[in-house]
Design a protein around this motif. Structure first.
Motif, PDB file in Angstrom:
ATOM      1  N   THR A   7       0.984  -1.575  -0.064  1.00  0.00           N
ATOM      2  CA  THR A   7       0.347   0.067   0.030  1.00  0.00           C
ATOM      3  C   THR A   7       0.647   0.965  -0.377  1.00  0.00           C
ATOM      4  OG1 THR A   7      -0.111   0.004   2.641  1.00  0.00           O
ATOM      5  CG2 THR A   7      -2.327  -1.327   1.008  1.00  0.00           C
ATOM      6  N   LEU A  10      -2.518   4.830   1.883  1.00  0.00           N
ATOM      7  CA  LEU A  10      -3.499   4.344   2.568  1.00  0.00           C
ATOM      8  C   LEU A  10      -3.547   4.859   3.737  1.00  0.00           C
ATOM      9  CD1 LEU A  10      -5.872   2.307   1.170  1.00  0.00           C
ATOM     10  CD2 LEU A  10      -4.684   0.917   3.038  1.00  0.00           C
ATOM     11  N   SER A  11      -5.104   5.516   3.362  1.00  0.00           N
ATOM     12  CA  SER A  11      -6.140   6.522   4.783  1.00  0.00           C
ATOM     13  C   SER A  11      -7.369   6.714   4.512  1.00  0.00           C
ATOM     14  CB  SER A  11      -5.335   8.523   4.515  1.00  0.00           C
ATOM     15  OG  SER A  11      -4.096   7.825   4.377  1.00  0.00           O
ATOM     16  N   LYS A  12      -7.507   6.862   5.117  1.00  0.00           N
ATOM     17  CA  LYS A  12      -8.916   6.787   5.486  1.00  0.00           C
ATOM     18  C   LYS A  12      -9.253   7.742   7.005  1.00  0.00           C
ATOM     19  CE  LYS A  12     -13.492   5.423   4.861  1.00  0.00           C
ATOM     20  NZ  LYS A  12     -14.241   5.555   3.485  1.00  0.00           N
ATOM     21  N   ASP A  24       1.541   2.299   4.989  1.00  0.00           N
ATOM     22  CA  ASP A  24       2.533   1.759   3.519  1.00  0.00           C
ATOM     23  C   ASP A  24       3.294   0.480   4.287  1.00  0.00           C
ATOM     24  OD1 ASP A  24       2.258   4.442   2.377  1.00  0.00           O
ATOM     25  OD2 ASP A  24       4.308   4.967   2.988  1.00  0.00           O
ATOM     26  N   THR A  46      -8.455  -1.358   8.030  1.00  0.00           N
ATOM     27  CA  THR A  46      -6.840  -1.597   6.715  1.00  0.00           C
ATOM     28  C   THR A  46      -7.191  -2.329   5.992  1.00  0.00           C
ATOM     29  OG1 THR A  46      -5.341   0.186   8.143  1.00  0.00           O
ATOM     30  CG2 THR A  46      -4.354  -1.835   6.758  1.00  0.00           C
ATOM     31  N   MET A  49      -9.958  -2.483   3.453  1.00  0.00           N
ATOM     32  CA  MET A  49      -9.602  -1.327   2.511  1.00  0.00           C
ATOM     33  C   MET A  49      -9.080  -2.450   1.346  1.00  0.00           C
ATOM     34  SD  MET A  49      -8.939   2.669   3.258  1.00  0.00           S
ATOM     35  CE  MET A  49      -7.835   1.852   4.778  1.00  0.00           C
ATOM     36  N   PRO A  56     -10.891   3.755   0.319  1.00  0.00           N
ATOM     37  CA  PRO A  56      -9.950   4.549   1.183  1.00  0.00           C
ATOM     38  C   PRO A  56     -10.645   6.055   0.798  1.00  0.00           C
ATOM     39  CG  PRO A  56      -8.697   3.113  -0.394  1.00  0.00           C
ATOM     40  CD  PRO A  56     -10.119   2.839  -0.433  1.00  0.00           C
ATOM     41  N   GLY A  59      -4.220   7.568  -1.421  1.00  0.00           N
ATOM     42  CA  GLY A  59      -3.453   5.831  -1.145  1.00  0.00           C
ATOM     43  C   GLY A  59      -3.448   4.962  -2.548  1.00  0.00           C
ATOM     44  N   SER A  60      -2.971   4.350  -2.156  1.00  0.00           N
ATOM     45  CA  SER A  60      -3.530   2.667  -3.183  1.00  0.00           C
ATOM     46  C   SER A  60      -3.241   1.903  -2.455  1.00  0.00           C
ATOM     47  CB  SER A  60      -2.535   2.778  -4.641  1.00  0.00           C
ATOM     48  OG  SER A  60      -1.053   3.502  -4.680  1.00  0.00           O
ATOM     49  N   VAL A  61      -3.644   1.513  -3.209  1.00  0.00           N
ATOM     50  CA  VAL A  61      -3.849  -0.980  -2.793  1.00  0.00           C
ATOM     51  C   VAL A  61      -3.566  -1.911  -3.384  1.00  0.00           C
ATOM     52  CG1 VAL A  61      -4.813  -2.462  -1.740  1.00  0.00           C
ATOM     53  CG2 VAL A  61      -5.318  -0.716  -1.341  1.00  0.00           C
TER      54      VAL A  61
END
Length: 304
Positions: A7, A10-12, A24, A46, A49, A56, A59-61
């Protein structure tokens, strides 16, 4: 090192508050990745997501080499299995009938049911109604459903919650066997430090939504500070001698604690303590446990 999960920031956000903040993750293929943190730290969010169950805020997964998006999410999920929070099941159906429904939804041949029942050791209970299962059996049923389709990646959220000691031991042994026997990568979350210590090869520690540590379990233990616990006939006299030798020490109940040192230096020091008349009774080397390491990293105790 090939990664099963990666990741980037990555945020929420929930109601303007950071539930997960710029995480990360780097989960190596074939590892058991222990995702460790107190209750409410952001572990479940997490993992949701990673599965696309929660969108999210930023960020990216990347899962199994593919950046997840709306177009490829289902294709990626066909290669993953999950048990998030509590297992879902139809209480009026048997364990086997529940698994047949999962096969239909996943597009998996029903012949795989016998295999997963064997893996989770519930062949004898497969024809019993799921509503009559114990909590441990329900957890096993949920794990069996997650294993259908032989996923390359398995996400388990607090899988030992509510189990008795025997159930915890069985679940732990089962999880530990999955990478070697079936080539799976396993991400397992827990707030129980001792559980992660006995299962994981790699670990990430999340606290208040932030990833504060990520590496192999061996490197986590390198944060542990060794110390010497000394017990004598006269601890006050021994403390005075150690202080004269410029050794920082402190009394702890019936013992004296000071930092570890090379064997030759310790041997000379203990000979001096004995010669001082304090009278040696016991010398022990102690190492910080994971609870102590967590306290050092976060500045607060973890929920146990």
């Amino acid at each position: 090192m090939k990664l099963a999960v990666k990741t980037n920031n990555l945020s929420k956000l929930y109601n303007g508050n950071d539930c997960v903040s710029n995480v990360d993750l780097k989960i190596p293929e074939g590892s058991i990745y222990g995702f460790l943190g107190p209750n409410g730290a952001g572990k479940s969010t997490t993992m949701k997501m990673l599965l696309g169950l929660v969108k999210p805020s930023g960020g990216s997964v990347e899962v199994l080499g593919h950046t997840m998006n709306d177009k490829n999410r289902l294709a990626i999920l066909r290669e993953t299995g999950s048990l998030i929070e509590s297992p879902s099941y139809y209480s009026h159906l048997t364990g086997r009938e529940n698994l047949e429904i999962v096969c239909l939804l996943k597009g998996v041949p029903e012949k795989e049911i016998d295999n997963v029942l064997h893996i989770v050791r519930m062949e004898k209970q497969q024809n019993k109604k799921a509503g009559h299962y114990s909590l441990g059996m329900k957890q096993r049923l949920g794990l069996a459903a997650a294993l259908l389709g032989r996923p390359r990646l398995l996400l388990l959220d607090e899988p030992t919650n509510g189990l008795d000691p025997a159930g915890i031991q069985e679940m732990r042994e089962l999880i530990c066997s999955l990478p070697e026997k079936y080539g799976m990568t396993v991400m397992v979350s827990s707030h129980l430090l001792s559980e992660i210590d006995q299962m994981a090869t790699h670990t990430g520690i999340i606290d208040r939504g932030e990833l504060i540590f990520q590496d192999s379990l061996a490197h986590l233990h390198e944060h542990s500070r060794k110390q010497i616990r000394l017990r004598t006939m006269d601890n006050q006299a021994a403390c005075r001698y150690l202080t004269e030798q410029e050794i920082s020490c402190r009394l702890d109940q019936d013992s004296i604690l000071f930092k570890d040192m090379p064997d030759d230096r310790l041997s000379t020091l203990m000979a001096g303590v004995a010669a001082s008349g304090a009278g040696l009774l016991r010398i022990e080397e102690q190492q910080q446990n994971l609870e102590d390491i967590f306290l050092d990293l976060t500045g607060r105790k973890v929920s146990l």
